[in-house]
Design a protein around this motif. Structure first.
Motif, short mmCIF file in Angstrom:
data_model
loop_
_atom_site.label_atom_id
_atom_site.label_comp_id
_atom_site.label_asym_id
_atom_site.label_seq_id
_atom_site.Cartn_x
_atom_site.Cartn_y
_atom_site.Cartn_z
N LYS A 323 -0.23 1.53 8.34
CA LYS A 323 -0.66 2.22 7.12
C LYS A 323 -1.26 3.60 7.41
O LYS A 323 -1.23 4.49 6.56
N PHE A 324 -1.82 3.76 8.62
CA PHE A 324 -2.48 5.02 8.96
C PHE A 324 -1.91 5.60 10.26
O PHE A 324 -2.63 5.74 11.26
N LEU A 327 -3.64 8.32 12.31
CA LEU A 327 -4.93 8.02 12.96
C LEU A 327 -4.80 7.02 14.11
O LEU A 327 -5.50 7.12 15.11
N GLU A 393 -10.42 -0.26 6.52
CA GLU A 393 -9.34 0.36 5.75
C GLU A 393 -9.90 1.47 4.85
O GLU A 393 -9.35 2.58 4.81
N LEU A 396 -10.81 4.46 7.09
CA LEU A 396 -9.64 5.20 7.58
C LEU A 396 -9.06 6.05 6.44
O LEU A 396 -8.65 7.20 6.66
N ALA A 397 -9.07 5.50 5.22
CA ALA A 397 -8.56 6.25 4.06
C ALA A 397 -9.45 7.47 3.79
O ALA A 397 -8.95 8.54 3.43
N GLN A 400 -8.73 10.22 6.78
CA GLN A 400 -7.37 10.68 7.15
C GLN A 400 -7.00 12.01 6.48
O GLN A 400 -7.53 12.39 5.47
#
Ligand SMILES: *Cc1c(COP(=O)(O)O)cnc(C)c1O
Length: 400
Positions: A323-324, A327, A393, A396-397, A400
């Motif tokens: 998803k990332f 990163l 999560e 990280l969102a 990013q």
């Protein structure tokens, strides 16, 4: 007396040598995977004192063992036998390749004992210990010399002689470094401090084969990987490569300071009275904590449960990596010693990610400027793993 985080930080800064970059938090209480700070804030702990409190904070059986032993006998010299130290050594011998044990107080001390044993066993002129680049073996002078990361050496030279570091993953280069002075190869089955970097089976077997070919001792530093961290009592037991000497510490007392150096009966013969000792090593209270810890881990269902949680956690971390992708680029490690490997961009944000998680009430760390490291208590629940994943999560969102 004021006892807020801020008050402890101010008082601490007055009196402590500044060798730690501490967070502005004073912890006052722990239970299971939870910590509470001086301001009354609660944290979910996925660091466990850096892979130490593997049964969680203040596990009732360990606390009871400490209480009971503290009321019986707290210390005697190692000139005498004690029950707890004997019982702990028996458990280690019964559940590993080892036939003999020396008790220390810490990982670095266990490694010092291993290095001394390798040298005295190998005889005059054979003193060289080859370890790996990226390794971490502790902060005392010999252990730091064995550590394959120049940043830990800086300012402390000249370091003790006889230590060299082979490039990671390169058996040919390692063999070229072996000469007539070499007595041992020292490595961690999974490098913890350089970002949860596993040595694969074939590589470890290759190192074992080199030791056998050249008559060297193989030393495994299982200070971080041992005591259940990777899903078996020691990591070598899953890898099928058996060392000659092995060290343990971090998880051994579930928070009380204790270390152990283990070996075969034949090699152990080299350490005769007067060659090595420790005042506190295998202290009765620390040993009683160790006995209580091992007895719980050695229950039949303990490690299979850890492995199930590990598989779940790893799969979910992989989903986050997908998803990332800017990163994170991978997940590695065994059991509940896991790392989310960051990309170049991710690495610049590693410290920020850890700080943001701390502010949300979650404790992890950023290891080796390479990976977010997750080493929770082994008793962590799936619900707690889910809570951490949700916060991770979100974080990280945000970055990013
Ligand atoms: C933590 C660690 C050490 C040092 O242990 P101390 O108890 O801090 O001396 C040594 N080796 C490894 C692999 C470690 O993770």
């Amino acid at each position: 007396m004021e006892t807020t985080n801020k008050a402890w930080q101010e008082k601490g800064n007055q009196v402590f040598i500044g060798n730690y970059a501490r967070y502005p938090v004073a912890m006052v209480k722990g239970e299971g995977c939870r910590l509470i700070d001086a301001d009354g804030r609660e944290y979910l702990d996925f660091l466990a004192g850096i892979a130490v409190c593997s049964l969680g904070h203040c596990h009732p059986a360990v606390t009871e063992a400490i209480r009971r032993q503290a009321g019986e006998l707290v210390h005697v010299s190692n000139l005498y036998y004690t029950g707890p130290q004997t019982e702990l050594a028996e458990l280690l011998v019964a559940n590993t390749f080892a036939e003999k044990v020396f008790m220390a107080n810490s990982g670095a001390e266990a490694n010092e004992a291993a290095i001394k044993l390798a040298r005295i066993y190998s005889g005059e002129g054979k003193y060289g210990v080859i370890s790996l680049e990226g390794s971490f073996h502790g902060r005392t002078l010999a252990a730091v010399a064995a550590t394959g990361q120049p940043k830990f050496h800086q300012g402390f030279e000249p370091l003790p002689a006889g230590f060299s570091h082979a490039p990671f993953g390169d058996l040919e280069a390692l063999e070229k470094m072996i000469d007539e002075t070499t007595c041992a190869i020292l490595c961690e089955p999974v490098q913890g401090e350089s970002g949860v970097r596993p040595l694969d089976k074939e590589y470890l077997q290759g190192i074992r084969d080199l030791c056998d070919k050249h008559g060297l001792l193989l030393i495994f530093d299982e200070v971080q990987t041992g005591i259940g961290r990777t899903g078996s009592l020691f990591a070598y037991q899953q890898l099928g490569v058996v060392p000659d000497i092995m060290t343990s510490a971090k998880g051994l007392g579930n928070g009380l300071p204790i270390g152990a150096m283990m070996t075969t009966a034949k090699i152990a013969e080299a350490l005769v009275p007067g060659t090595h000792a420790s005042t506190f090593g295998g202290n009765p209270v620390a040993s009683a904590a160790g006995v209580a810890t091992l007895k719980i881990m050695l229950e039949e269902s303990f490690f299979p449960t850890v492995m199930k949680k590990s598989e779940y956690f790893q799969a979910k971390l992989r989903e986050l990596v997908e998803k990332f992708p800017t990163l994170a680029k991978g997940v590695r490690g065994n059991g509940l010693m896991l790392g989310m490997v960051l990309t170049e961009q991710g690495i610049t944000l590693g410290t920020d990610i850890v700080n943001r998680l701390l502010a949300k009430g979650f404790i992890i760390n950023f290891a080796g400027a390479a990976a977010l490291r997750f080493v929770p208590p082994l008793i962590v629940t799936i619900e707690e793993i889910d809570q951490l994943l949700k916060a991770l999560e979100e974080t990280l969102a945000e970055v990013q």
